[in-house]
Design an enzyme around this catalytic site. Structure first.
Site, PDB file in Angstrom:
ATOM      1  N   SER A 124     -44.642   0.661 -15.128  1.00 60.55           N
ATOM      2  CA  SER A 124     -44.956  -0.456 -14.045  1.00 60.55           C
ATOM      3  C   SER A 124     -46.216   0.044 -13.230  1.00 60.55           C
ATOM      4  CB  SER A 124     -43.765  -0.621 -13.331  1.00 60.55           C
ATOM      5  OG  SER A 124     -44.234  -1.865 -12.540  1.00 60.55           O
ATOM      6  N   HIS A 150     -38.644  -6.154 -17.936  1.00 60.16           N
ATOM      7  CA  HIS A 150     -39.480  -5.141 -17.194  1.00 60.16           C
ATOM      8  C   HIS A 150     -38.759  -3.866 -17.170  1.00 60.16           C
ATOM      9  CE1 HIS A 150     -42.913  -4.081 -14.935  1.00 60.16           C
ATOM     10  NE2 HIS A 150     -42.057  -3.474 -14.121  1.00 60.16           N
ATOM     11  N   ASP A 167     -40.818  -9.883 -20.130  1.00 59.97           N
ATOM     12  CA  ASP A 167     -41.166  -9.146 -18.729  1.00 59.97           C
ATOM     13  C   ASP A 167     -41.488 -10.244 -17.925  1.00 59.97           C
ATOM     14  OD1 ASP A 167     -42.080  -7.866 -16.416  1.00 59.97           O
ATOM     15  OD2 ASP A 167     -42.614  -6.029 -17.876  1.00 59.97           O
TER      16      ASP A 167
END
Length: 324
Positions: free
Chosen positions: A146, A304, A275
């Site tokens: 991320s 995610h 996600d």
């Protein structure tokens, strides 16, 4: 007693009551043993001081890190608003595979110091560079999840790849999350402003709620792990609210396009196609086209936070890439 493989790939079994009692006695005895602290040692090139678990950057920020094992180093960069602990499932797995595993708490996050400034990608990348130099890491594999994926890209762009062997970007924010005229499919600023407002007004509740889409636990039929949710919340609440507030701008409004063009090491780009936090269409699908020598691996239906929910899939794929 029959043995079955555990998720980390080693035999495990349910211990007997006698084994538990014996282990408990050993732990109780060990608890009374003295603890020897390691002395501080200088960083290369006079860049600051280092101890067993922290480095101090040029602007006085203390960065906490874990450094376990030996062998080729694997450096993990975590996502917003978490800490090095988010990599538990990978740190233990790759330690057992003979790698040296390292993960740090980003400035303002986890156990690192909570200064008022520097909550931007340039500082994040420079802090990562300071850590790699302090530990004198060579031929390191950098793995970023991320926001951490953006950190890895900016680190290589600003500091080069002389210490880097490979890179992995997992569910990562590059090239640009924000919706702009040039990025019409991005996330509208109103959505990001809503996240800022939620963090500022009731961070504990927002963080608790955010774990549901983060791990796909809001999907029909999802098997919810309250332990994973609580672990996420605990990590988030350890950090500075200012770092988390400023970090929203850092991960969403930073354009990494030029950084990706400078990445010159073999790179694995991994993303789940469900996600809900960083949609694959505005991130990894574009990133894999920009980075030279990049491979995109898509995981159908994964969220995610797939490194935690599906470590049994992610870890073997990472291992195969590391050894390729």
């Amino acid at each position: 007693m029959a043995l079955e493989p555990d998720p980390l790939g080693t035999p495990s079994s349910v211990p007997s009551r006698r084994q538990l009692l014996a282990t408990g006695a050993g732990l109780a005895a060990a608890a009374g043993m003295p603890f020897a602290a390691s002395a501080a040692s200088p960083l290369p090139s006079g860049k600051g001081t280092a101890s067993k678990s922290t480095i101090t950057t040029r602007d006085g920020t203390q960065i906490y890190y874990k450094d376990w094992g030996s062998g080729q180093p694997v450096v993990f960069s975590h996502g917003w608003p978490l800490s090095a602990d988010d990599w538990d499932g990978q740190m233990l797995f790759f330690l057992r595979q003979g790698f040296r595993v390292i993960a740090h708490d980003r400035r303002g996050h986890g156990r690192s110091s909570q200064g008022a400034t520097g909550h931007d990608m340039d500082h994040y990348a420079d802090d990562l560079a300071a850590l790699t130099e302090a530990l004198d890491l060579r031929k390191a594999i950098h793995v970023g999840h991320s926001t951490g994926g953006g950190e890895v890209a900016r680190y290589i762009s600003r500091h080069g790849s002389k210490r880097v062997a490979k890179a992995v970007l997992i569910s990562a924010v590059p090239p640009l999350m924000l919706k702009t005229a040039a990025n019409p499919n991005g996330v509208p600023i109103e959505v990001l402003d809503g996240i800022r407002a939620a963090v500022a007004s009731n961070r504990p509740q927002f963080f608790k709620d955010f774990t549901l889409p983060f791990y796909g636990f809001n999907r029909p039929g999802a098997k919810i792990s309250e332990g994973i949710r609580e672990h996420w919340w605990q990590q988030g609440m350890m950090g500075s609210i200012q770092a988390h507030y400023d970090g929203i701008k850092a991960f969403s409004e930073t354009d990494f396009t030029e950084d990706l063009k400078k990445m010159d090491v073999p790179t694995l780009v991994m993303h789940g196609d469900d996600d809900q936090v960083v949609p694959i269409g505005i991130s990894s699908e574009m990133t894999a086209k920009i980075i030279r020598n990049a491979t995109l691996k898509v995981y159908p239906g994964l969220p995610h936070g797939m490194c935690a929910t599906h470590a049994d899939l992610i870890n073997p794929d990472l291992l195969a890439f590391f050894k390729s």
